[in-house]
Enzyme design. Structure first.
Site, PDB file in Angstrom:
ATOM      1  N   LYS A 194       0.860  -1.185   0.000  1.00  0.00           N
ATOM      2  CA  LYS A 194       0.000   0.000   0.000  1.00  0.00           C
ATOM      3  C   LYS A 194       0.894   1.233   0.000  1.00  0.00           C
ATOM      4  O   LYS A 194       1.454   1.606   1.030  1.00  0.00           O
ATOM      5  CB  LYS A 194      -0.894  -0.006   1.240  1.00  0.00           C
ATOM      6  CG  LYS A 194      -2.233   0.688   1.064  1.00  0.00           C
ATOM      7  CD  LYS A 194      -2.159   2.178   0.868  1.00  0.00           C
ATOM      8  CE  LYS A 194      -2.020   2.915   2.188  1.00  0.00           C
ATOM      9  NZ  LYS A 194      -1.951   4.395   1.960  1.00  0.00           N
ATOM     10  N   GLU A 268       8.592   0.647  11.553  1.00  0.00           N
ATOM     11  CA  GLU A 268       9.685   1.613  11.429  1.00  0.00           C
ATOM     12  C   GLU A 268       9.022   2.971  11.530  1.00  0.00           C
ATOM     13  O   GLU A 268       8.332   3.396  10.617  1.00  0.00           O
ATOM     14  CB  GLU A 268      10.401   1.397  10.091  1.00  0.00           C
ATOM     15  CG  GLU A 268      11.831   1.882  10.107  1.00  0.00           C
ATOM     16  CD  GLU A 268      11.928   3.331   9.713  1.00  0.00           C
ATOM     17  OE1 GLU A 268      11.800   4.179  10.632  1.00  0.00           O
ATOM     18  OE2 GLU A 268      12.119   3.632   8.546  1.00  0.00           O
ATOM     19  N   CYS A 302      12.766  10.071   8.604  1.00  0.00           N
ATOM     20  CA  CYS A 302      12.491   9.650   9.970  1.00  0.00           C
ATOM     21  C   CYS A 302      13.758   9.656  10.826  1.00  0.00           C
ATOM     22  O   CYS A 302      13.700   9.859  12.026  1.00  0.00           O
ATOM     23  CB  CYS A 302      11.856   8.268   9.983  1.00  0.00           C
ATOM     24  SG  CYS A 302      12.689   7.100   8.906  1.00  0.00           S
ATOM     25  N   GLU A 399       8.641  15.208  16.435  1.00  0.00           N
ATOM     26  CA  GLU A 399       9.193  15.059  15.093  1.00  0.00           C
ATOM     27  C   GLU A 399       8.533  16.090  14.179  1.00  0.00           C
ATOM     28  O   GLU A 399       7.312  16.098  14.021  1.00  0.00           O
ATOM     29  CB  GLU A 399       8.914  13.644  14.580  1.00  0.00           C
ATOM     30  CG  GLU A 399       9.551  13.379  13.237  1.00  0.00           C
ATOM     31  CD  GLU A 399       9.365  11.933  12.797  1.00  0.00           C
ATOM     32  OE1 GLU A 399       8.263  11.386  12.988  1.00  0.00           O
ATOM     33  OE2 GLU A 399      10.336  11.365  12.264  1.00  0.00           O
TER      34      GLU A 399
END
Lengths: 488, 283
Positions: A194, A268, A302, A399
């Protein structure tokens, strides 16, 4: 050498001529169906959603929005392919399919780089030199494992898991697809992939490549859509394994959703990486490393080095040099080969960056942003550095996933380690020092899955990548990456 | 002539190298396999859990910071202590599990041997799980297995000693600190083995043994943000609920039945992270 930052405007006589790559190399279709059981479904059979070029806000193509029934068909195709074809295909033959895919990616790399840059907004220099070559390298690396699994350290004859559902983010669309598909296929699983809602196109080109490689139908299925499509994949009882790359918030929800079920899971997730600079670090390399650490891919990384921890004794000089370098970053047309920083991937992401930067200012940090001119159309954010940041500020804890660096200082190695680990994340860190013993001492104490010493943001298929703590679990890359797709 | 009266023992918790009664003062009755009263055992509270987590977090860096050789010797020393007191362990295993004396002795023997097996792993895991990675570029790149940190384990309900050794020694030998919740109904072999750890140079806080109610304590462990991983081996019917709670802090979760003999390294790997270091190579 002048220590005063030179603005882009003062470099007029040094200005680069535009060096645009041709958008027409992308050869995009106006609309795309889903890739299920080896063929594309009729685009007209699905709700079509536009995917935009974030640098211009122009529609590149429309893609199908997969609903529950589509996901179900894809999972059943993957199960059928697993039962009838892939589980009885020898490792050596699986390897050859993967080698073919690697070669086909290399052959179509220029096209793929343009597609990636158009759909994502990242500079063509990065898609051309990083994303696409690494994607090919991942298939090439894992191809070789397919017939050597007995020697991977998990005992003799390790078994695949079955059908893997794989949900990937928008920051490295093709590369993340490669990170997911290559080890899964090498280990003998079939896949339902996906892609991210805002960056589906390179995965659809990859589907064409899978057809060219004559990969048996159903071994890889690609369903485009949004979070609801991903949720349908997570919920599907026919999926044996979910591999997710994305935000910690969504990862947490997926883990909770799969709790108590037999579905295997690797995650992750996010990060708030510390890039630690000691006073003996080689300054030119270190400045470039700080820049790469936070402005590579517009900071949509990330593992970005989004917290700079600089030793007090050199803080003034590092910040002076850093500001000068930031001022020289070329922000603009992602297709221009000279561009350093491209477009923010989406309106939603730009809004989040703006919100956190506003929080940084209101909480008392000092903001510096490049004086670069930003294009009128599209989503843009000037490279930004915050100083006077304290550990409690949101910009030091959350983040941002954008081109925004928070600078903190430290005095001793102990303090650096303590500040670096003062986060719930644990994905990546950087250490800059010429003293090897100190670097290794720090590396031993950092709670992070990846540590770059005197470099940053390096990736390689042989090198395991992944986080600790709330940055997730499981590894991608290397021998360790096979464990995510084997019943071991 | 009357027989000498036993001096009976009070079974307590093991937290931070000390043996407190539960701070709550509560106990519960433990009976043997035939229903006969054996002891009033400490019933740990949520506060005891939090104290154990704090102790484990504080102790873990020192345990991981010790050499692998040293950790192996400490675990081997624990096995020596257990072997020397194997009659005591066998007596409690027999009572708890309803085994014959001979079967209980055999079970204790296997448990001690298992501990020895784990003792031998401490200085092997780095080489077996880690290695150098041939990246394309001027870098030396290596991956090392490192502990997750603080691991909670729910010991199996039935296998009072052998099962306990597996769930505790596996995360321990790779450098984690452990908080073990002993089988609620068969806790005494675990309590005894915990006592032996304290005379085997296992640093205080590295192994913590709690007794009490699974329903009360397991959710506290599963939801505690400073617990990095949880082994649900003894979770019984609560596996799904506990795993869902553990997801809030992205814990590593080992599901029941997944650390068995068919995959002997799964339990070792369950609470190990791969840490990869890139270092530039140049003149």
């Amino acid at each position: 050498m002048s220590s005063r930052p030179l603005a882009n405007s003062e470099l007029g006589w040094l200005a680069y001529d535009p060096a645009p790559e041709s958008a027409s190399l992308a050869r995009l279709a106006p609309s795309y169906g889903l890739f299920i059981n080896g063929t594309f479904t009729d685009p007209g059979a699905h709700e079509q959603v536009p995917t935009l070029n974030p640098a211009t806000e122009a529609t590149l193509a429309t893609v199908a929005h997969a609903v529950d029934e589509d996901v179900d068909r894809a999972v059943r195709a993957a199960r059928h392919a697993y039962d009838t074809v892939w589980s009885v295909t020898s490792g050596a033959e699986r390897a050859k399919y993967l080698f073919r895919i690697a070669r086909l990616i290399q052959e179509r790399s220029r096209e793929l780089a343009v597609v990636e840059t158009l759909d994502n907004g990242k500079p063509i220099r990065e898609s051309r030199d990083v994303d696409i070559p690494l994607a090919a390298a991942h298939f090439f690396y894992y191809a070789g494992w397919a017939d050597k699994l007995d020697h991977a350290g998990y005992g003799a004859n390790p078994r695949p898991l079955g059908v893997a559902g794989q949900i990937i983010p928008w920051n490295f669309p093709l590369l993340m697809a490669a990170w997911k598909l290559a080890p899964a296929l090498a280990a003998g699983n079939t896949c339902v992939l996906k892609p991210a809602e805002t960056t589906p196109l390179s995965a659809l080109i990859l589907a064409e490549i899978l057809q060219q490689a004559e990969l048996p139908p159903g071994v890889v299925n690609i369903v485009t859509g949004d979070g609801a499509t991903g949720a349908a994949l997570v919920e599907h009882p026919g999926v044996d394994k979910i591999a997710f790359t994305g935000s910690t918030e969504v990862g947490r929800a997926i883990q909770a959703r799969l709790a108590g079920r037999g579905t295997h899971l690797t995650l992750e997730l996010g990060g708030k990486g510390a890039n630690i600079v000691f006073d003996d670090a080689p300054i030119d390399e270190m400045i470039e490393g700080i820049i790469d650490g936070i402005f590579f891919n517009q900071g949509h990384v990330c593992c970005a080095g989004s917290r700079l921890l600089v030793q007090e004794t050199v803080a003034d000089e590092v910040l002076r040099r850093l500001e000068r370098r930031v001022e020289q970053l070329r922000v603009g047309d992602p297709l221009d080969k000279n561009t350093d920083v491209g477009a923010i991937n989406s309106r939603a992401q730009l809004t989040r960056i703006e919100e956190l930067v506003a929080a940084g200012e209101s909480e008392g940090a000092t903001r510096y942003s490049s004086s670069c001119a930003l294009p009128e159309q599209g989503y843009w954010f000037a490279p930004t550095v915050f100083t006077d940041v304290s550990q409690t500020h949101r910009i030091a804890r959350e983040e941002i996933f954008g081109p925004v660096l928070s600078v903190l200082t430290f005095r001793t190695p102990e303090e650096a380690v303590s500040k670096a680990n003062n986060t719930t994340y644990g994905l990546a860190c950087g250490v800059w020092s010429e003293k090897g013993s100190r670097t290794l001492w720090v590396a031993e104490r950092l709670r992070a899955g990846v540590i770059w010493a005197n470099t940053y943001n390096r990736f390689d298929p042989t090198s395991p990548f992944g986080g600790v703590r709330e940055s997730g679990f499981g590894r991608e890359g290397g021998r360790q990456g096979l464990a995510a797709y084997l019943d071991v | 002539m009357s027989e000498r009266l036993d001096v009976r023992k009070t079974y307590k918790l093991l937290i931070d190298g000390a043996f407190p009664r539960s701070e709550s003062g509560r106990t519960y009755e433990v009976v043997d396999a035939h229903g006969a009263f054996v002891a009033n055992v400490a019933r740990a509270s949520r506060k005891d859990v939090r104290d154990a987590v704090r102790a484990a977090r504080a102790a873990q860096p020192r345990w991981w910071g010790a050499s692998a050789y040293n950790r192996g010797q400490v675990l081997y020393r624990w096995a020596e202590m257990a072997d020397a007191r194997s009659h005591e362990l066998a007596e409690q295993v027999a009572a708890a599990e309803g085994l014959s004396a001979a079967d209980a002795r055999a079970s204790v023997g296997r448990a001690v041997d298992r501990l020895v097996w784990y003792a031998g792993w401490t200085d092997k895991v780095t080489q077996v799980f880690g290695g150098a990675n041939p990246v394309a570029g001027p870098f030396f790149n290596f991956s090392l297995p490192v502990p997750s940190g603080v691991v909670a384990v729910l010991a199996p309900r039935d296998s009072s000693l052998e099962g306990f050794v597996d769930v505790v020694a596996a995360p321990l030998c790779v450098g984690n600190a452990v908080i073990a919740l002993a089988s609620a109904t068969r806790p005494l072999p675990a309590v005894l083995l915990g006592e032996m750890s304290a005379t085997a140079d296992v640093p205080g806080g590295v192994v913590n043994v709690l007794t009490g109610s699974l329903e009360e304590l397991a959710p506290v462990l599963a939801s505690h943000e400073d617990v990095d991983g949880i082994d649900l081996e003894g979770a019984l019917g609560a596996t799904g609920d506990l795993a869902a709670v553990a997801a809030a802090s992205i814990k590593r979760v080992l599901r029941p039945g997944h650390g068995g003999a068919e995959a002997p390294l799964r339990r070792l790997r369950a609470f190990v992270e791969t840490s990869t270091v890139w270092h530039t190579v140049g003149q």
